[in-house]
Structure formats: structure tokens, C-alpha cells
Design a protein around this motif. Structure first.
Motif, short mmCIF file in Angstrom:
data_model
loop_
_atom_site.label_atom_id
_atom_site.label_comp_id
_atom_site.label_asym_id
_atom_site.label_seq_id
_atom_site.Cartn_x
_atom_site.Cartn_y
_atom_site.Cartn_z
N LEU A 84 0.81 -1.13 0.14
CA LEU A 84 -0.10 0.03 0.01
C LEU A 84 1.02 1.27 0.01
CD1 LEU A 84 -2.92 -1.11 2.60
CD2 LEU A 84 -3.23 -0.72 -0.10
N ASN A 85 1.94 1.27 0.72
CA ASN A 85 2.96 2.38 0.66
C ASN A 85 3.40 2.67 -0.65
OD1 ASN A 85 4.26 4.34 2.59
ND2 ASN A 85 6.11 3.12 2.11
N GLY A 86 4.24 1.43 -1.08
CA GLY A 86 4.80 1.57 -2.32
C GLY A 86 3.79 2.05 -3.52
N GLY B 46 1.26 4.11 -3.00
CA GLY B 46 1.05 5.40 -2.98
C GLY B 46 -0.44 5.49 -2.32
N ALA B 47 -0.86 4.41 -2.11
CA ALA B 47 -2.21 4.21 -1.55
C ALA B 47 -2.46 4.96 -0.02
CB ALA B 47 -3.09 3.04 -1.70
N ALA B 48 -1.39 4.49 0.56
CA ALA B 48 -1.17 4.69 2.21
C ALA B 48 0.34 4.92 2.55
CB ALA B 48 -1.60 3.44 3.02
N GLU B 49 0.44 5.69 3.62
CA GLU B 49 1.60 5.90 4.21
C GLU B 49 1.83 5.16 5.47
OE1 GLU B 49 4.05 9.97 6.45
OE2 GLU B 49 2.34 10.09 4.83
N MET B 50 3.17 4.27 5.32
CA MET B 50 3.46 3.70 6.64
C MET B 50 3.80 4.34 7.74
SD MET B 50 5.24 0.08 5.19
CE MET B 50 5.74 -0.61 6.79
N SER B 51 3.82 4.11 9.09
CA SER B 51 4.25 4.72 9.96
C SER B 51 4.82 3.71 10.86
CB SER B 51 3.41 5.73 10.80
OG SER B 51 3.93 6.44 11.72
N CYS B 52 5.56 4.27 12.07
CA CYS B 52 6.06 3.36 13.23
C CYS B 52 5.21 3.07 14.27
CB CYS B 52 7.35 3.79 13.63
SG CYS B 52 8.38 2.89 14.93
#
Length: 128
Positions: free
Chosen positions: A58-60, A62-68
Motif C-alpha cells: 500500500l505504501n509503495g 502510494g495508497a497509504a503511508e506507513m508509520s512506526c
């Protein structure tokens, strides 16, 4: 003492007996417990790996942004602020204990949670 190799790892443990008949029974139980434990750890690891793969995809795309997650749980200000300002949070949890849902709850946030990948029909597999 018993020496047992499970998935390449050497495990040594006292059987706490001097009698060979008791040692044989305890060794059998010891082997069973260690093999079951290794399979359980592999299954949980595979579910976590699946959750990580979904998030990275999803991050790759561009549909979402990963977080920690550890940063959110540790209340690291920039990460908490970014999560608090998000329109929607999709917390993907590979753990059947629902650790992500518990850790990522922010007051007032719109959080949609996939609490367990297996609930979506993904079977746990043994990683060999």
C-alpha cells in the motif's frame, strides 16, 4: 539432560531425574512442547510477515503511508501528530492478540483496523 535440535536450534534442558524410565517420558514431552512452540512461533511470524507485506505494498503504490507503531505507542511527538492529523488510519495487524489495535488507539482519530489477517481468509502457514 536433554539435547534437542528444533529447526536448526540446539536446545538443552535438564530433565530433573536420574531414572532412565522417567527421563524417557520427560524427553518425549519436552520434544512435543518444543516442536509445538516452534510451529506456533512460525505461524504468528507468517501472519506478521503478511501484515508487513500488505502495508509495504500500500505504501509503495502510494495508497497509504506507513508509520512506526512503536513510535506511536511511545508517543513520539512527530509521529503522533502525523497520525492524529490523518483522515483515516488503517492499522494492519498480523497478531491474533490485536496488539496494533490496542496500541494505535488515538483519541478522536478515525481508525479502521484489520485486527487479524486470518479473519480476512488468509491462512496461517508454516514457515520452514
Amino acid at each position: 539432560y536433554a539435547r534437542l535440535r528444533v529447526k536448526g536450534k540446539l536446545i538443552r534442558r535438564s530433565l530433573k531425574t536420574d531414572l532412565i524410565s522417567v527421563a524417557k517420558l520427560r524427553l518425549s514431552d519436552f520434544e512435543k512442547v518444543e516442536h509445538q512452540g516452534a510451529e506456533t512461533r512460525d505461524s504468528v511470524s507468517a501472519a506478521g510477515e503478511l501484515a508487513d507485506h500488505i502495508a509495504r505494498r500500500l505504501n509503495g503504490d502510494g495508497a497509504a503511508e506507513m508509520s512506526c507503531l512503536a513510535g506511536i505507542g511511545g508517543r513520539v511527538k512527530p509521529l503522533v501528530n502525523r497520525a492524529a492529523s490523518a483522515k483515516c488510519i488503517l492499522a494492519i495487524d498480523g497478531c491474533p492478540l490485536n496488539c496494533t489495535r490496542t496500541r494505535w488507539s488515538l483519541p478522536g482519530s478515525n481508525t479502521s483496523t484489520i485486527s487479524n489477517c486470518t479473519s480476512l481468509g488468509f491462512a496461517k502457514v508454516r514457515v520452514r
